[in-house]
Design an enzyme around this catalytic site. Structure first.
Site, PDB file in Angstrom:
ATOM      1  N   ASP A 178     -26.598  42.373   4.785  1.00 13.57           N
ATOM      2  CA  ASP A 178     -26.090  40.885   5.072  1.00 13.57           C
ATOM      3  C   ASP A 178     -26.215  40.729   6.661  1.00 13.57           C
ATOM      4  O   ASP A 178     -25.629  41.541   7.544  1.00 13.57           O
ATOM      5  CB  ASP A 178     -25.209  40.058   4.333  1.00 13.57           C
ATOM      6  CG  ASP A 178     -25.159  40.088   3.086  1.00 13.57           C
ATOM      7  OD1 ASP A 178     -26.308  40.293   2.257  1.00 13.57           O
ATOM      8  OD2 ASP A 178     -24.158  40.067   2.092  1.00 13.57           O
ATOM      9  N   ASP A 192     -31.013  37.153  -1.221  1.00 14.56           N
ATOM     10  CA  ASP A 192     -29.936  36.202  -1.456  1.00 14.56           C
ATOM     11  C   ASP A 192     -30.851  34.668  -1.495  1.00 14.56           C
ATOM     12  O   ASP A 192     -30.568  33.954  -2.593  1.00 14.56           O
ATOM     13  CB  ASP A 192     -28.615  36.201  -0.729  1.00 14.56           C
ATOM     14  CG  ASP A 192     -27.962  37.398  -0.973  1.00 14.56           C
ATOM     15  OD1 ASP A 192     -27.962  38.040  -2.094  1.00 14.56           O
ATOM     16  OD2 ASP A 192     -27.198  37.745   0.150  1.00 14.56           O
TER      17      ASP A 192
END
Length: 219
Positions: A178, A192
């Site tokens: 991330d 995501d």
């Protein structure tokens, strides 16, 4: 005169000029021609129903859109993660909009936005199941908005599943990369984002009553 005609022969015979009667072979030829014209007029099945033939290419185009969107989302997610790991990991965050938005490399063993880090294997199995369900649903797909939504879901699921399988600490337990870090919010990635956008679009389509097969229903 009659003797001359008998010797020379008369050209106006029934075989040469016809005597106004249909021969059996002429009748058969006419019937075959009529059947051929009728078949062309009514379609291959002879019923006049062209709907399945027209729907099949339309369904194939929707499937192509689904996989094209999925491939684009997957490639974009994978390439950004490779850049983040190579250039940003173990380095200070990069400020994009002051403190409101930063790029910061973080390894996430949980689900989207960092939730449920103790259930990495379960989230991996869920992602794999989502991919299988989308692939099966694609066979009955005739709606362009649904193709876009499912393509985003598929691309995002593939992006994070790739991390789960190939990244440390191990197969099916890998941590997802991330890097998008808004202020006062969880860090996430493009996979995501694709999953969330696809999910929101599916909810909107369901409220409108549009099914994946293109039909519209009202409750």
């Amino acid at each position: 005169m009659a003797e001359a005609e008998r010797i020379i022969g008369t050209p106006d015979t029934p075989d040469a000029a016809g005597d106004g009667r249909e021969r059996p072979e002429d009748t058969a030829s006419g019937e075959r021609a009529a059947d051929s014209e009728g078949t062309r007029a009514t379609g291959e099945s002879g019923t006049g129903e062209q709907e399945p033939t027209a729907a099949q290419p339309r369904g194939k185009r929707r499937i192509a859109v689904l996989f094209a969107v999925a491939l684009f989302a997957y490639a974009l997610d994978l390439s950004t993660k490779m850049i983040v790991v190579a250039k940003l990991e173990h380095h200070p965050p990069i400020e994009i909009i002051g403190d409101w938005l930063k790029f910061e490399a973080i390894r996430n063993a949980g689900a989207a936005f960092g939730f449920g880090e103790a259930f990495t294997v379960i989230f991996t199995m869920i992602a794999a199941a989502v991919i299988v369900v989308i692939a099966r649903l694609a066979r009955k797909l005739y709606s362009l908005p649904w193709a876009l939504a499912l393509g985003l879901l598929l691309g995002g699921a593939l992006g994070n599943l790739t991390d789960r399988i190939f990244r440390a600490p191990g197969v099916f337990e890998g941590a997802v990369v991330d890097f998008i870090a808004p202020k006062h919010f969880a860090v996430f990635n493009l996979a995501d984002s694709a999953i969330v956008c696809g999910g929101i679009l599916i909810v909107l389509l369901s409220f409108k009553g549009l099914d994946p097969d293109g039909t519209v229903h009202k409750d």
